[in-house]
Scaffold this motif. Sequence first.
Motif, PDB file in Angstrom:
ATOM      1  N   ALA A  53     -43.361  51.559  47.795  1.00 11.55           N
ATOM      2  CA  ALA A  53     -42.793  52.659  48.576  1.00 11.55           C
ATOM      3  C   ALA A  53     -43.583  52.883  49.864  1.00 11.55           C
ATOM      4  CB  ALA A  53     -42.745  53.940  47.744  1.00 11.55           C
ATOM      5  N   GLY A  54     -44.060  51.794  50.454  1.00 12.99           N
ATOM      6  CA  GLY A  54     -44.814  51.886  51.698  1.00 12.99           C
ATOM      7  C   GLY A  54     -46.253  52.318  51.549  1.00 12.99           C
ATOM      8  N   VAL A 311     -46.954  47.445  35.468  1.00 14.24           N
ATOM      9  CA  VAL A 311     -45.743  48.064  36.008  1.00 14.24           C
ATOM     10  C   VAL A 311     -46.184  49.230  36.889  1.00 14.24           C
ATOM     11  CG1 VAL A 311     -43.552  49.189  35.482  1.00 14.24           C
ATOM     12  CG2 VAL A 311     -44.451  47.413  33.945  1.00 14.24           C
ATOM     13  N   THR A 312     -46.000  49.091  38.187  1.00 14.57           N
ATOM     14  CA  THR A 312     -46.403  50.124  39.148  1.00 14.57           C
ATOM     15  C   THR A 312     -45.163  50.862  39.616  1.00 14.57           C
ATOM     16  OG1 THR A 312     -48.211  48.681  39.867  1.00 14.57           O
ATOM     17  CG2 THR A 312     -47.688  50.564  41.262  1.00 14.57           C
ATOM     18  N   MET A 313     -45.216  52.187  39.583  1.00 20.02           N
ATOM     19  CA  MET A 313     -44.048  53.001  39.943  1.00 20.02           C
ATOM     20  C   MET A 313     -44.468  54.143  40.866  1.00 20.02           C
ATOM     21  SD  MET A 313     -42.089  53.199  36.241  1.00 20.02           S
ATOM     22  CE  MET A 313     -43.582  53.322  35.241  1.00 20.02           C
ATOM     23  N   ALA A 314     -43.594  54.468  41.801  1.00 21.82           N
ATOM     24  CA  ALA A 314     -43.791  55.613  42.692  1.00 21.82           C
ATOM     25  C   ALA A 314     -42.697  56.639  42.428  1.00 21.82           C
ATOM     26  CB  ALA A 314     -43.760  55.165  44.149  1.00 21.82           C
ATOM     27  N   PHE A 315     -43.096  57.897  42.281  1.00 19.33           N
ATOM     28  CA  PHE A 315     -42.164  59.004  42.024  1.00 19.33           C
ATOM     29  C   PHE A 315     -42.295  60.042  43.139  1.00 19.33           C
ATOM     30  CE2 PHE A 315     -43.239  57.163  37.983  1.00 19.33           C
ATOM     31  CZ  PHE A 315     -42.070  57.193  37.237  1.00 19.33           C
ATOM     32  N   ARG A 316     -41.244  60.807  43.330  1.00 18.99           N
ATOM     33  CA  ARG A 316     -41.390  61.990  44.170  1.00 18.99           C
ATOM     34  C   ARG A 316     -42.347  62.943  43.463  1.00 18.99           C
ATOM     35  NH1 ARG A 316     -36.023  60.735  44.134  1.00 18.99           N
ATOM     36  NH2 ARG A 316     -35.117  60.132  46.156  1.00 18.99           N
ATOM     37  N   TRP A 351     -57.830  58.264  47.836  1.00 21.94           N
ATOM     38  CA  TRP A 351     -57.148  57.535  48.899  1.00 21.94           C
ATOM     39  C   TRP A 351     -55.678  57.324  48.577  1.00 21.94           C
ATOM     40  CZ3 TRP A 351     -54.763  53.019  47.603  1.00 21.94           C
ATOM     41  CH2 TRP A 351     -55.215  52.330  46.464  1.00 21.94           C
ATOM     42  N   ASN A 352     -55.351  57.169  47.315  1.00 16.87           N
ATOM     43  CA  ASN A 352     -53.958  56.972  46.935  1.00 16.87           C
ATOM     44  C   ASN A 352     -53.151  58.251  47.135  1.00 16.87           C
ATOM     45  OD1 ASN A 352     -51.660  56.919  44.798  1.00 16.87           O
ATOM     46  ND2 ASN A 352     -52.253  54.771  45.029  1.00 16.87           N
ATOM     47  N   ALA A 353     -53.731  59.370  46.730  1.00 12.05           N
ATOM     48  CA  ALA A 353     -53.047  60.652  46.894  1.00 12.05           C
ATOM     49  C   ALA A 353     -52.827  60.985  48.361  1.00 12.05           C
ATOM     50  CB  ALA A 353     -53.843  61.761  46.214  1.00 12.05           C
ATOM     51  N   GLU A 354     -53.777  60.612  49.223  1.00  7.97           N
ATOM     52  CA  GLU A 354     -53.691  60.955  50.638  1.00  7.97           C
ATOM     53  C   GLU A 354     -52.769  60.020  51.414  1.00  7.97           C
ATOM     54  OE1 GLU A 354     -57.766  60.810  51.755  1.00  7.97           O
ATOM     55  OE2 GLU A 354     -58.245  62.813  50.980  1.00  7.97           O
ATOM     56  N   ALA A 355     -52.463  58.852  50.833  1.00  7.86           N
ATOM     57  CA  ALA A 355     -51.631  57.885  51.555  1.00  7.86           C
ATOM     58  C   ALA A 355     -50.236  58.432  51.829  1.00  7.86           C
ATOM     59  CB  ALA A 355     -51.546  56.581  50.766  1.00  7.86           C
ATOM     60  N   ASP A 356     -49.680  59.174  50.863  1.00 10.13           N
ATOM     61  CA  ASP A 356     -48.383  59.833  51.035  1.00 10.13           C
ATOM     62  C   ASP A 356     -48.349  61.017  50.088  1.00 10.13           C
ATOM     63  OD1 ASP A 356     -45.768  60.726  51.134  1.00 10.13           O
ATOM     64  OD2 ASP A 356     -44.930  58.719  51.341  1.00 10.13           O
ATOM     65  N   PRO A 357     -48.683  62.203  50.559  1.00 11.36           N
ATOM     66  CA  PRO A 357     -48.754  63.371  49.676  1.00 11.36           C
ATOM     67  C   PRO A 357     -47.440  63.710  48.990  1.00 11.36           C
ATOM     68  CG  PRO A 357     -49.867  63.799  51.761  1.00 11.36           C
ATOM     69  CD  PRO A 357     -49.131  62.514  51.930  1.00 11.36           C
ATOM     70  N   GLY A 358     -46.333  63.188  49.479  1.00 12.51           N
ATOM     71  CA  GLY A 358     -45.050  63.475  48.858  1.00 12.51           C
ATOM     72  C   GLY A 358     -44.706  62.566  47.696  1.00 12.51           C
ATOM     73  N   ASP A 402     -39.422  53.747  43.529  1.00 18.54           N
ATOM     74  CA  ASP A 402     -39.719  52.329  43.712  1.00 18.54           C
ATOM     75  C   ASP A 402     -40.545  51.860  42.520  1.00 18.54           C
ATOM     76  OD1 ASP A 402     -39.786  49.824  44.843  1.00 18.54           O
ATOM     77  OD2 ASP A 402     -41.233  50.313  46.426  1.00 18.54           O
ATOM     78  N   SER A 403     -40.438  50.600  42.184  1.00 19.65           N
ATOM     79  CA  SER A 403     -41.214  50.037  41.074  1.00 19.65           C
ATOM     80  C   SER A 403     -41.502  48.572  41.369  1.00 19.65           C
ATOM     81  CB  SER A 403     -40.476  50.171  39.736  1.00 19.65           C
ATOM     82  OG  SER A 403     -39.258  49.441  39.759  1.00 19.65           O
ATOM     83  N   ARG A 404     -42.569  48.098  40.781  1.00 21.00           N
ATOM     84  CA  ARG A 404     -42.952  46.700  40.963  1.00 21.00           C
ATOM     85  C   ARG A 404     -43.669  46.218  39.724  1.00 21.00           C
ATOM     86  NH1 ARG A 404     -46.035  44.106  46.252  1.00 21.00           N
ATOM     87  NH2 ARG A 404     -46.252  41.969  45.426  1.00 21.00           N
ATOM     88  N   VAL A 405     -43.286  45.054  39.226  1.00 17.66           N
ATOM     89  CA  VAL A 405     -43.914  44.453  38.060  1.00 17.66           C
ATOM     90  C   VAL A 405     -44.750  43.261  38.509  1.00 17.66           C
ATOM     91  CG1 VAL A 405     -43.530  43.279  35.850  1.00 17.66           C
ATOM     92  CG2 VAL A 405     -42.064  45.209  36.517  1.00 17.66           C
ATOM     93  N   THR A 406     -46.002  43.276  38.147  1.00 17.50           N
ATOM     94  CA  THR A 406     -46.913  42.177  38.456  1.00 17.50           C
ATOM     95  C   THR A 406     -47.310  41.511  37.149  1.00 17.50           C
ATOM     96  OG1 THR A 406     -47.802  43.555  40.229  1.00 17.50           O
ATOM     97  CG2 THR A 406     -48.988  41.538  39.716  1.00 17.50           C
TER      98      THR A 406
END
Length: 474
Positions: A53-54, A311-316, A351-358, A402-406
């Motif tokens: 998710a960018g 499994v990496t996932m991004a949520f609102r 750093w992860n939280a600050e990358a996109d607070p939303g 968004d999700s991504r499987v590695t």
Amino acid sequence: MSAAHTSSRHVVVVGGGISGLAAALRLLEGGVRVTLLEASGRVGGKLHAGEIAGMPVDLGAESVLARRPEAVGLARAVGLGDRLQPPAATAMLWTRGGLRPLPQGHMMGVPGDPAALAASGVFSAEGLARIARDAELPPTEVGEDVAIGTHVAERMGREVVDRLVEPLLGGVYAGDAYRISMRAAVPQLFEAVRTHRTLTEAVQALQARAASAPQQAGPVFQGIEGGIGQLPLAAADAVRAAGGGIRTGTPVRSLARGADGWSVTTDAGVLAADAVVLAAPAPTAAALLADASPAASAELAAVEYASMALVTMAFRRSDVEGLLQGSGFLVPPVDGRTIKASTFSSNKWRWNAEADPGLFVLRTSIGRFGDEDDLSREDADLVSLSLKDLGEAVGLAAAPVDSRVTRWDRGLPQYPVGHLGRVTRIRAHVSRLPGLRVCGAAYDGVGIPACISSGQQAAGEVLATLTARDEGGE
């Protein structure tokens, strides 16, 4: 070693994971010409910087043990010292139908204070009573090696292994505690149990020693702003800046020993090398040494590996507010869940939280040695299975944006009982090959500091060999 002795010498490093990169840097410091060959399209191996998710994320290892100096030292050496960052929050255990605090006062899950376990709710009354019996049992001989799960179960019962040791060890090795060598995985504990009457006393002695050691100050683990995957990228930049060559997408097809050195064959041609550092996984190393050292090749081919998927996932963030507490949770395999752990990355890493607070990023892990059936499923199925378990664990009902499987197929070498003996035999066979050394996760530890140390040691031995040759000693 002075550059004057070795400026004309050429060393090929096979493998661009963190071990190979550390070896290349050490070789360049020693004044030799270095070419690093990596079969895949990128350097870093299990350290993989990516995006979802960018947002920047780690798609492989996410932290380093800071109580060892190698990884933190390398990060500082390649210009990442000001980006080191300790994790925040605390982990939980998802077991017995709920999230429970991870009991404190243990060493890789082995309790040093049995009384501290009662408040966690992780253990039954019978399990707690069995743990306490360690103090009453006569000493147990461990011989030359023993599986950590076997020994702990004998001293404290299976419940502490199944509920605490297994999930903690699984997070490191993706392995089975009843097979993992104590001597290889937790060597300081192995030595302690040989000199103390009970397992509890052995853990307490190690904890007391650690508490008094000055190097134990500071965080146990560290991450890097932007992800641990930044470390190999910065190391590769440092290799190039020092004059080393890096070729990705260049698998090595064969190694051959000649009168004056080694011939390294790739699809693009043959490289002549005075020495080789073989920093590839054991199966690749086995294939490349089949002719030069059949004995070493056979031992390497017997090294077992576990596969897993992240499994990496991004949520609102608004969809998960209030549901995700702490840095995540571990899952004992005995509970029969699909996921083995979940990391709440946006809670764990500033750093992860600050990358996109939303947005809120989390990841799950699936698969371990002997439990890999789910890995045959499609990526979408692994995402669905992860969401199902997360729903039961924390009440998560939202869909990810968004999700991504590695997938790490055969990604983690296993350290069963007897592993150190195998490593000793491999190195004995390899030592008979002038100008060749091996390094990597299959030998001295799967952690990042251990891999860096392994690469640096192999490079140091190669430099010593080249110096002896230049001085007429070989």
